[in-house]
Write an enzyme that holds these catalytic residues in place. Structure first.
Site, short mmCIF file in Angstrom:
data_model
loop_
_atom_site.label_atom_id
_atom_site.label_comp_id
_atom_site.label_asym_id
_atom_site.label_seq_id
_atom_site.Cartn_x
_atom_site.Cartn_y
_atom_site.Cartn_z
N GLU A 1 0.87 -1.17 0.00
CA GLU A 1 0.00 0.00 0.00
C GLU A 1 0.90 1.22 0.00
O GLU A 1 1.67 1.43 0.95
CB GLU A 1 -0.77 0.01 1.31
N ASP B 1 -5.94 9.30 9.88
CA ASP B 1 -4.66 8.76 10.32
C ASP B 1 -4.25 9.25 11.70
O ASP B 1 -4.52 10.39 12.07
CB ASP B 1 -3.57 9.13 9.31
#
Lengths: 395, 262
Positions: free
Chosen positions: B46, B57
């Protein structure tokens, strides 16, 4: 009427959030759908608007300012007189009551200048809710007085040190908190931004400004105004006063963005003037961004307008040309701040000073039969330090 | 069959997926890290396209994204990095980014560029399924998989929507929260996974908070694969290319999940 069932205003709006928040937004939409028409909820809200916030706020005919301009009659909608000193209390109260009705006792909010944080802290204190306010580290420094006010009212202020350390980063952090504590927390967003149903809810709670203005101007002048002028950061005070007049095509609506040091310099926060469509903080709207889609840092002398996004409904009205969006720069706002202080004995918030600056220009070009209503969205006591600094005065 | 689907063809083989931020700590190191990860047993990489406002995040990936942007990394840089990895490895590559950089590029041209660079899939945490149908159609047209998320609190209706819109695999968020190293999974994760299993046979990979080999083994006991992100960035903070310790860590995770699957 907008938004549609998916929260879109034309191509703008929507719900661009992590999947974890979708159940929370569904729950919120369902609860708001129920309570927005619930007589008990609405009567509690209007009771507190009256007794706690001090509504209705007056519509004041600023005769000295009018005389100074030598043109249109200038009226000020005095949101600066609402409890905690700005229109932000209208939304904080509405959403605070909604959170209570939903049984959520932990309230998260973000704040830039601190006005929304203070309003939320006040409401949470009164409703017995636990209040956590995220505020960029830069803003914590710049607005230490508001930080202390929030703490006095029992709120926990969490400085945010990521990114540009300002409002947009405070919103990111508030969203992260919400994602992590979604079952027991309510995110009380402060402007007509964010994922559906926030732009709708905040608009509804702020529309009290426009509904009152409409009654007051008709009572005082026997007709609707020619112009309504309001400043636009995220756009909540503007949407609040504009929305009840949207169908009245004879009423010109003007949103004033922060021109900062001038749009060509790049140091500004004029999203609708210089941005293009993008996605930030859960909605599709105009956005100040670079060629690669990274969000730009903004500048304005007024912390409350210092935001790279704007509410999706404003983007819609911009493209449909129902509202005209213009800019006023730091210098113009400073001048308007001093002028109103001197002529009327009213210190306007630096945010509202942007609206005033444009209204003064407009009034001069018109004749005395014309009517302009300016949304004086907040009081300027909080800005005295900034103004003194800009004028080179030591306090 | 897409390069990603190939990974899941053998049901007994559990997928190990690693996240790195493109351009962190620099372009060359990202390419090196990706090759180390692939050689040490990762099945899919990824590659994060950094964004200024990464709201899903935690601190670790916020920080690596911020540094990558300070390095001047753009979406074009990320395509270059993907191209360089692809020149030296067949490992499936997935872009993980936020919607705005993709929209800014133009959804259709972004998907076309993915296909041209042999990027196999897209993960966009601020795009719930159904919110931007043109992305699904462009991705499909160019043979790029769209990987959507199921959260521990997702309803049956949402799970069906995710299943309809996803290809390659489904990203099962292990906890209510943002990315970042944690000790355990949400209680009730098993229940959500069985709900997903009832409506689709698209592979399911668990991510968010996975940091240790044992935790990875627990994840693949429930699902078809596991995704590790923040822990890898933390290891990259401690050493430079060729990332030997990172390689050792991945080998341990590989051994641990292969043991669990056996």
């Amino acid at each position: 009427m907008f938004p549609d069932e998916n929260g879109y205003y034309g191509e703008f709006g929507g719900r661009f959030v992590p999947e974890t928040l979708i159940p929370a937004l569904d729950e919120l939409s369902a609860a708001y759908g129920k309570y927005r028409e619930d007589p008990g909820f609405l009567s509690r809200l209007s009771g507190l608007e009256r007794d706690y916030s001090g509504r209705p706020t007056p519509l004041y005919h600023a005769q000295m300012l009018t005389k100074y301009c030598g043109g249109a009659q200038v009226y000020l909608k005095r949101e600066d007189l609402a409890h905690t000193g700005a229109h932000k209390i209208n939304n904080a109260l509405g959403q605070g009551l909604l959170a209570e009705a939903m049984g959520k006792r932990r309230i998260i909010a973000e704040t830039g200048a601190g006005q929304h944080g203070v309003a939320t802290a006040a409401v949470c204190s009164m409703l017995g809710q636990h209040c956590i306010v995220y505020m960029g580290e830069e803003d914590v420094q710049r607005q230490s007085l508001n930080v202390f006010r929030m703490k006095l009212m029992g709120a926990e202020v969490r400085p945010v040190s990521s990114g540009s350390k300002t409002l947009k980063d405070a919103i990111n952090e508030a969203i992260r908190d919400w994602v992590s504590n979604v079952s027991d927390s309510y995110y009380l967003i402060g402007s007509v931004v964010g994922p559906h149903p926030y732009p709708l809810m905040v608009r509804d709670f702020q529309s009290v400004i426009g509904r009152e203005s409409r009654l007051q101007v008709v009572e005082k002048c026997g007709r609707l105004p020619d112009y309504i002028v309001a400043c636009v950061g995220g756009g909540s005070n503007a949407m609040g006063i504009f929305h009840p007049f949207i169908q009245d095509n004879g009423v010109a609506l003007i949103g004033v963005e922060a021109g900062g040091c001038g749009v060509p310099t790049g140091k500004h926060a004029a999203t609708l003037a210089a941005g293009r469509t993008g996605v930030l903080h859960g909605a599709r709207s105009y956005l100040l961004q670079d060629d690669g889609g990274q969000v730009l840092e903004t500048h304005s002398i007024s912390a409350g307008l210092d935001y790279p996004g704007v509410g999706p409904e404003h983007s819609y009205y911009r493209d449909r040309r129902r509202v005209k969006y213009v800019t006023a720069g730091d210098e113009e706002a400073l001048e308007a701040f001093q002028l109103l202080s001197k002529l009327e004995g009213i210190l306007p918030a630096l945010e509202s000073s942007h609206a005033l600056a444009h209204a003064i220009k407009l009034a001069r070009e018109m004749d005395k039969s014309n009517l302009i209503v300016v949304n004086l969205s907040g009081r300027g006591d909080k800005d005295v330090h900034v103004v003194a600094g800009a004028l080179g005065v030591e306090l | 069959m897409s390069r990603i689907s190939e990974v899941f063809r053998n049901k007994k083989h559990k997928a190990l997926i690693a996240y790195i931020t493109a351009g962190y700590p620099d372009v060359e190191a990202t390419v090196q890290a990706a090759l180390t990860l692939a050689e040490s047993g990762c099945d899919i990489i990824e590659l994060g396209i950094p964004f200024s406002d990464p709201m899903a995040d935690g601190l670790t990936i916020q920080h690596s994204s911020h540094l990558a942007l300070l390095n001047g990394v753009t979406t074009e840089t990320c395509f270059e990095i993907a191209g360089r990895i692809r020149n030296r490895s067949d490992v499936p590559l997935v872009f993980m980014t936020y919607l705005n950089p993709v929209m800014s590029n133009g959804v259709e041209s972004f998907c076309a560029d993915c296909a041209a660079t042999a990027v196999d899939g897209l993960i966009i945490p601020d795009l719930p399924p159904g919110e931007l149908p043109e992305l699904d159609s462009s991705a499909k047209k160019h043979g790029v998989d769209t990987i959507y998320f199921v959260a521990p609190n997702s309803s049956g209706e949402r799970i069906r929507l995710v299943a309809r819109r996803s290809s390659g695999f489904i990203y099962m968020v292990s906890v209510i929260g943002v990315t970042g190293v944690r000790d355990g999974f949400s209680t009730g994760l098993g229940d959500v996974i069985s709900k997903v299993r009832q409506v689709t046979d698209i592979p399911l990979c668990i991510g968010f908070g996975v940091a240790a080999p044992q935790q990875a083994a627990e994840a693949v006991a429930l699902a078809d694969g596991v995704i590790i992100g923040s822990r890898i960035i933390q290891l990259m903070e401690k050493e430079g290319p060729p990332y030997r310790e990172l390689g050792e860590f991945i080998k341990q995770v590989r051994t641990s999940i292969d043991g669990a699957g056996a």
